[in-house]
Design an enzyme around this catalytic site. Structure first.
Site, PDB file in Angstrom:
ATOM      1  N   GLY A 102       5.975  -1.624  -5.639  1.00 28.60           N
ATOM      2  CA  GLY A 102       6.957  -0.850  -4.804  1.00 28.60           C
ATOM      3  C   GLY A 102       7.918   0.274  -5.538  1.00 28.60           C
ATOM      4  O   GLY A 102       8.371   0.995  -4.626  1.00 28.60           O
ATOM      5  N   ALA A 103       8.039   0.175  -6.703  1.00 28.22           N
ATOM      6  CA  ALA A 103       8.864   1.083  -7.284  1.00 28.22           C
ATOM      7  C   ALA A 103       8.482   2.443  -7.195  1.00 28.22           C
ATOM      8  O   ALA A 103       9.382   3.348  -6.841  1.00 28.22           O
ATOM      9  CB  ALA A 103       9.280   0.739  -8.891  1.00 28.22           C
ATOM     10  N   ASP A 113       6.627   3.630  -5.130  1.00 29.31           N
ATOM     11  CA  ASP A 113       6.616   4.369  -3.755  1.00 29.31           C
ATOM     12  C   ASP A 113       8.064   4.269  -3.153  1.00 29.31           C
ATOM     13  O   ASP A 113       8.320   5.177  -2.467  1.00 29.31           O
ATOM     14  CB  ASP A 113       5.706   3.205  -2.645  1.00 29.31           C
ATOM     15  CG  ASP A 113       4.392   3.042  -3.119  1.00 29.31           C
ATOM     16  OD1 ASP A 113       3.938   4.186  -3.656  1.00 29.31           O
ATOM     17  OD2 ASP A 113       3.739   2.018  -2.943  1.00 29.31           O
ATOM     18  N   GLY A 123       7.812   5.686 -14.907  1.00 31.27           N
ATOM     19  CA  GLY A 123       8.310   4.421 -14.873  1.00 31.27           C
ATOM     20  C   GLY A 123       9.915   4.257 -15.475  1.00 31.27           C
ATOM     21  O   GLY A 123      10.408   4.983 -14.605  1.00 31.27           O
ATOM     22  N   ALA A 124      10.187   3.522 -16.315  1.00 35.04           N
ATOM     23  CA  ALA A 124      11.390   3.517 -16.543  1.00 35.04           C
ATOM     24  C   ALA A 124      12.110   4.562 -17.152  1.00 35.04           C
ATOM     25  O   ALA A 124      13.151   4.886 -17.253  1.00 35.04           O
ATOM     26  CB  ALA A 124      11.748   2.164 -17.614  1.00 35.04           C
ATOM     27  N   ASN A 134      -3.028   7.458  -5.972  1.00 32.53           N
ATOM     28  CA  ASN A 134      -2.818   5.977  -6.076  1.00 32.53           C
ATOM     29  C   ASN A 134      -4.055   5.511  -6.788  1.00 32.53           C
ATOM     30  O   ASN A 134      -4.655   4.712  -5.922  1.00 32.53           O
ATOM     31  CB  ASN A 134      -2.530   5.601  -4.805  1.00 32.53           C
ATOM     32  CG  ASN A 134      -1.823   4.148  -4.883  1.00 32.53           C
ATOM     33  OD1 ASN A 134      -1.603   3.713  -5.990  1.00 32.53           O
ATOM     34  ND2 ASN A 134      -1.589   3.508  -3.703  1.00 32.53           N
ATOM     35  N   GLY A 193       0.958  -1.274  -0.094  1.00 36.05           N
ATOM     36  CA  GLY A 193      -0.213  -0.023  -0.160  1.00 36.05           C
ATOM     37  C   GLY A 193       0.961   1.355  -0.132  1.00 36.05           C
ATOM     38  O   GLY A 193       1.988   1.229   0.562  1.00 36.05           O
TER      39      GLY A 193
END
Length: 313
Positions: free
Chosen positions: A245-246, A248, A218-219, A159, A28
């Site tokens: 988790g990335a 966060d 993202g990446a 989120n 979360g």
């Protein structure tokens, strides 16, 4: 404490080392951000109630093992901890199935948001998943109002996950209700439509007095909006496109860097400080992606700095 993280509790089930086995991980956005910030050198607390069952106890233990204080530990009478089943593909893509036990949205109430707890923090971080039910939504809004009244920096994570809010048609309206209290806004590239789309983001910042908006890409790193400027901060290359988790890890590290740099109020922010914090966060997210996400993958400050030094070299 440096960071107070408020919201619902989620548990991720990630593929284990053997076929058919799963690793239970506290998750979360609020919990992950608190752990990520703690591993980056901050003192963090997590405000939330836990289901009186194995899952709730596991979550409390996981948070505390990672240095995060759980402010409200009173168990409820029922097993109401929210659960998430997560599947990661070979390419790092993730999929979610949400399983919500009865009363999962009723964990927090406005009375739980104590003024002395909010007053003890430097930054208050809240995830929008805690707007997904009442009275939890009312508790979230109460926390936002209190943090603003006390002059705290407020961080807010949009989120949005379709499986979670599929039956709630007013998700965007709930988020809009919270935005006037927000200083630092985190939104992913896929979720930006909830705050008016890319074209409407600048207007959203101006209309609600939000100082900073960060789009996680993202990446590709992140895009930061501040004082009429937009900057792109690339992420160090990762071996997968995404992992639990990335995002966060990125945000926890970014908040950690801002606090370490002495940012206490909106007036302390600058484009340079934001760029440095986002660069630090992007490195943390990249490390998390390389390890396929989850709590064990959230990096420490030393690991982030090592990666940045290697990238600079």
């Amino acid at each position: 404490m440096d960071l107070l993280s408020i919201g619902e509790m989620v548990i991720d089930f990630l593929p284990g080392p053997e076929p058919g086995s799963y690793l239970r991980n506290a998750g979360g956005a609020p919990a992950n951000v608190a752990i990520a910030a703690t591993r980056s050198g901050l003192t963090a607390a997590f405000l939330g109630k836990l289901g009186n069952d194995d899952f709730g106890r596991f979550l409390a233990a996981t948070l505390e093992e990672n240095g995060v204080e759980v402010v409200l530990k009173e168990p409820t009478d029922e097993a109401v901890t929210t659960m998430t089943f997560v599947t990661l593909g070979a390419d790092g893509e993730r999929s979610f199935t949400f399983v919500r036990k009865p009363g999962a949205d009723m964990l927090l109430a406005p009375a739980d948001i104590r003024p002395e707890v909010v007053g003890a923090s430097t930054i208050v971080h809240i995830g929008s998943c805690s707007l997904s039910g009442s009275p939890c939504a009312e508790a979230t809004l109460a926390a936002l109002r209190l943090a603003r009244a006390q002059g705290k920096l407020v961080s807010f994570d949009v989120n949005y996950r379709a499986p979670l809010w599929a039956r709630q048609s007013d998700a965007a309206a709930r988020i809009a209700e919270a935005l006037p209290f927000v200083d630092l806004l985190k939104v992913s590239e896929e979720e930006v439509h909830l705050v008016g789309g890319t074209a409407g983001l600048a207007g959203c910042l101006k209309a609600h007095g939000i100082a900073v908006a960060v789009e996680t890409l993202g990446a590709r790193g992140a895009r930061c909006h501040f004082a009429g400027e937009t900057i792109h901060v690339p992420a160090p290359p990762a071996v997968a496109i995404d992992a639990t988790g990335a995002g966060d890890a990125f945000w926890g590290a970014l908040l950690s860097h801002l606090i370490t740099a002495g940012v206490r109020r909106v007036g302390d922010l600058s484009l340079g400080a934001l760029r440095d914090a986002a660069t630090y966060g992007a490195a943390a997210g990249s490390l998390c992606v390389r390890r396929k996400g989850a709590i064990p993958a959230l990096p420490t400050r030393a690991e982030i700095l090592t990666l940045l030094n290697k990238e600079v070299a």
